[in-house]
Design an enzyme around this catalytic site. Structure first.
Site, mmCIF file in Angstrom:
data_model
loop_
_atom_site.group_PDB
_atom_site.id
_atom_site.type_symbol
_atom_site.label_atom_id
_atom_site.label_comp_id
_atom_site.label_asym_id
_atom_site.label_seq_id
_atom_site.Cartn_x
_atom_site.Cartn_y
_atom_site.Cartn_z
ATOM 1 N N HIS A 116 -27.709 -26.455 8.274
ATOM 2 C CA HIS A 116 -27.155 -27.165 9.418
ATOM 3 C C HIS A 116 -28.162 -27.114 10.556
ATOM 4 O O HIS A 116 -28.847 -26.100 10.722
ATOM 5 C CB HIS A 116 -25.828 -26.519 9.854
ATOM 6 C CG HIS A 116 -25.008 -27.403 10.717
ATOM 7 N ND1 HIS A 116 -25.226 -27.525 12.065
ATOM 8 C CD2 HIS A 116 -23.998 -28.252 10.405
ATOM 9 C CE1 HIS A 116 -24.367 -28.396 12.555
ATOM 10 N NE2 HIS A 116 -23.616 -28.858 11.569
ATOM 11 N N ASP A 120 -19.018 -29.197 4.757
ATOM 12 C CA ASP A 120 -18.845 -30.056 3.595
ATOM 13 C C ASP A 120 -18.795 -29.291 2.280
ATOM 14 O O ASP A 120 -18.466 -29.863 1.245
ATOM 15 C CB ASP A 120 -19.986 -31.079 3.525
ATOM 16 C CG ASP A 120 -19.901 -32.060 4.666
ATOM 17 O OD1 ASP A 120 -18.783 -32.491 4.969
ATOM 18 O OD2 ASP A 120 -20.941 -32.393 5.255
HETATM 19 N N1 ACO Z 1 -31.452 -27.223 0.431
HETATM 20 C C1 ACO Z 1 -32.721 -26.778 0.345
HETATM 21 N N2 ACO Z 1 -33.521 -26.592 1.433
HETATM 22 C C2 ACO Z 1 -33.022 -26.882 2.630
HETATM 23 C C3 ACO Z 1 -31.693 -27.354 2.781
HETATM 24 C C4 ACO Z 1 -30.904 -27.512 1.630
HETATM 25 N N3 ACO Z 1 -29.642 -27.953 1.732
HETATM 26 N N4 ACO Z 1 -31.458 -27.558 4.097
HETATM 27 C C5 ACO Z 1 -32.587 -27.248 4.741
HETATM 28 N N5 ACO Z 1 -33.541 -26.831 3.867
HETATM 29 C C6 ACO Z 1 -34.875 -26.335 4.195
HETATM 30 C C7 ACO Z 1 -35.784 -27.461 4.643
HETATM 31 O O1 ACO Z 1 -36.462 -28.023 3.550
HETATM 32 C C8 ACO Z 1 -36.710 -26.743 5.592
HETATM 33 O O2 ACO Z 1 -37.635 -26.002 4.832
HETATM 34 P P1 ACO Z 1 -39.141 -25.727 5.383
HETATM 35 O O3 ACO Z 1 -38.968 -24.991 6.681
HETATM 36 O O4 ACO Z 1 -39.792 -24.947 4.306
HETATM 37 O O5 ACO Z 1 -39.750 -27.095 5.572
HETATM 38 C C9 ACO Z 1 -35.797 -25.734 6.287
HETATM 39 O O6 ACO Z 1 -34.758 -25.477 5.330
HETATM 40 C C10 ACO Z 1 -35.196 -26.233 7.590
HETATM 41 O O7 ACO Z 1 -34.447 -27.407 7.314
HETATM 42 P P2 ACO Z 1 -34.577 -28.785 8.098
HETATM 43 O O8 ACO Z 1 -34.555 -29.904 7.121
HETATM 44 O O9 ACO Z 1 -35.712 -28.716 9.073
HETATM 45 O O10 ACO Z 1 -33.219 -28.742 8.915
HETATM 46 P P3 ACO Z 1 -32.582 -29.926 9.708
HETATM 47 O O11 ACO Z 1 -31.913 -29.281 10.856
HETATM 48 O O12 ACO Z 1 -33.554 -31.000 9.990
HETATM 49 O O13 ACO Z 1 -31.510 -30.517 8.669
HETATM 50 C C11 ACO Z 1 -29.547 -30.722 7.377
HETATM 51 C C12 ACO Z 1 -30.200 -30.093 8.612
HETATM 52 C C13 ACO Z 1 -29.736 -32.238 7.389
HETATM 53 C C14 ACO Z 1 -28.049 -30.432 7.439
HETATM 54 C C15 ACO Z 1 -30.175 -30.087 6.108
HETATM 55 O O14 ACO Z 1 -29.909 -28.706 6.096
HETATM 56 C C16 ACO Z 1 -29.658 -30.752 4.836
HETATM 57 O O15 ACO Z 1 -30.202 -31.775 4.426
HETATM 58 N N6 ACO Z 1 -28.608 -30.172 4.174
HETATM 59 C C17 ACO Z 1 -28.025 -30.785 3.002
HETATM 60 C C18 ACO Z 1 -27.127 -31.944 3.396
HETATM 61 C C19 ACO Z 1 -25.851 -31.484 4.051
HETATM 62 O O16 ACO Z 1 -25.171 -30.584 3.594
HETATM 63 N N7 ACO Z 1 -25.498 -32.162 5.143
HETATM 64 C C20 ACO Z 1 -24.253 -31.894 5.883
HETATM 65 C C21 ACO Z 1 -24.580 -31.323 7.232
HETATM 66 S S1 ACO Z 1 -23.138 -30.870 8.100
HETATM 67 C C22 ACO Z 1 -22.501 -32.329 8.607
HETATM 68 O O17 ACO Z 1 -23.122 -33.285 8.911
HETATM 69 C C23 ACO Z 1 -21.112 -32.381 8.665
#
Ligand code: ACO
Length: 419
Positions: A298, A355
């Protein structure tokens, strides 16, 4: 009010800071460009406050979520309509206000009969989120201005659940079921979704209670992607229905509200693959794979999302009460356990989000997978409305970010025969 100092090319500039009621500090850079010629660059807006708001407070480090000051953990026993009132009007309704509010929400549930014809034009395969967004935008053709905003707010909240249920009926070819005034919000939705004219239908109180809880937990989450979209569109002066239709589109994406559908699809994939978690954990850690652990991570929470904790407990309770044994719930719990022990997820502070368990509950309630994000949208409506209304009332400028241009510098156009 404090001051922040910025030194740019050896020159010092002072900027005022502003502090919120929970101690959050923002550096007010409204005069930055005028003073320095520079702008900030914050792709994805991870460090950018787009507004001041008195609606929802989140402390992502401590896993705190409060609506108008009330902790989310205390609100599960409330009614969704009461929470909608709280978010939109800023206080909990007293008995008379609540009665009047519920009455209005009930009486405005019907759609204009002509709007039913819109559904005929959609293919049976249409995703219900596409229909919801289109139908909410279409409400502005019937109620074209926001002169009586309170009435439009009631119309939107009341009719959205009818639109949502009709989208489902359309997709399975069943007749639309009209709302019934004797039901509360959650019951009425379940009735319109699951009853048919051929036989009597009784709303299961366990399912209605679970739906009420799910709607409350989704009701607002401050400046997320869809809410910022609602504010962005509304900042041009666009009406309530159009602004919220845009928010619905933003919610649809798998990185946002669409994740609840994606979680179930992922769990089914793991189940069909034999139920081993490690392969999928490894896949999620491999950036080349393009696979992410859906329902994990998140932007704001770097701790447990408090909503996921409530939903995990609710999933256990509701499935038990309904006598459902869903192997996907066990899979989800196992996956969570393994992920939370894995250094990749620990280091990046990736926890289950709202979620992760909501889809398990929707499944148990008989809601089909492609309706999950619609359920999220129904829950989020009060938050979008409250944020849009707050922006209008507090005064606003059109939202218009800047950019750092990295394209070609000036060059001369050449006629096609000389290229
Ligand atoms: N699985 C694997 N790796 C992940 C995940 C995941 N679900 N989420 C984040 N990471 C990793 C990223 O690759 C990144 O790695 P790095 O630092 O080595 O490059 C690090 O964790 C930080 O993540 P970001 O992508 O920079 O986080 P951001 O804040 O941009 O994205 C998001 C947040 C979109 C929720 C992301 O965690 C994601 O895509 N999760 C899966 C989709 C999801 O569950 N979305 C629902 C969100 S809640 C909502 O909207 C109600």
């Amino acid at each position: 009010m404090g001051t922040a100092k910025l030194i740019l090319d050896g020159k010092e500039h002072d900027f005022p800071t502003t502090t919120g009621s929970e101690g959050e500090v923002g550096i007010d850079i409204a005069k930055l460009r005028a003073a320095t010629g520079a702008i900030t660059l914050d792709e994805g807006y991870g460090n950018t406050g787009s507004c001041k708001s008195a609606i929802t407070f989140i402390d992502g480090e401590r896993g705190i979520l409060r609506y108008r000051g009330y902790p989310i953990e205390q609100l599960g026993a409330a009614r969704f309509t009461e929470i909608a009132y709280l978010l939109i009007y800023g206080h909990l309704p007293n008995a008379a206000e609540f009665e009047a509010w519920r009455d209005k929400l009930t009486r405005h549930s019907l759609l204009h009969e002509d709007m039913k014809k819109f559904f005929e034009g959609f293919p049976a395969t249409a995703h219900p989120m596409a229909m919801l967004s289109a139908m909410v935008a279409s409400l502005s053709t019937y109620y074209p201005d926001d002169q009586d905003l309170d009435l439009n707010i009631v119309r939107l909240l009341a009719k959205a659940k009818t639109i949502a249920a009709f989208s489902y009926k359309k997709s399975i070819g069943q007749p639309f079921m009209y709302p019934r005034n004797g039901y509360n919000y959650a019951e009425n939705f379940l009735h319109m979704m699951f009853s048919v004219p051929a036989e009597p239908y009784e709303v299961n109180p366990v399912v209605a209670r679970a739906l009420n809880l799910l709607l409350i937990l989704h009701a607002d989450h401050e400046q997320n992607c869809s809410t910022s979209t609602v504010r962005m569109v509304g900042s041009s002066g666009a009406n309530l229905f159009s602004s919220i239709s845009a928010g619905i589109s933003a919610l649809w994406g798998p990185l946002h509200g669409g994740a609840n559908q994606a979680v179930i699809e992922m769990l089914e994939r793991i189940r069909d693959d034999g139920g081993g978690y490690q392969k999928f954990i490894d896949l999620a850690k491999d950036k080349e794979s393009g696979f992410k652990l859906m329902g994990f991570g998140h932007r704001v929470y770097k701790n447990f999302d408090p909503r996921s904790l409530i939903l995990k407990a609710a999933a256990d309770e509701v499935l038990d009460e309904l006598g459902i044994d869903d192997p996907l719930l066990d899979l989800a719990k196992g996956l969570e356990r393994v992920a939370l022990e894995d250094s990749y997820f620990v280091e990046r502070k990736l926890y289950p989000n709202v979620d992760f368990y909501s889809g398990i509950l929707y499944r148990a309630m008989g809601i089909p997978t492609n309706m999950f994000t619609v359920m999220f949208a129904l829950g989020r409506l009060p938050g979008w409305i409250a944020q849009w209304k707050e922006m209008r009332e507090e005064g606003y400028r059109i939202n218009r970010p800047r950019q750092i241009y990295i394209g070609e510098t000036a060059r001369d156009w050449v006629p096609v025969e000389r290229r």
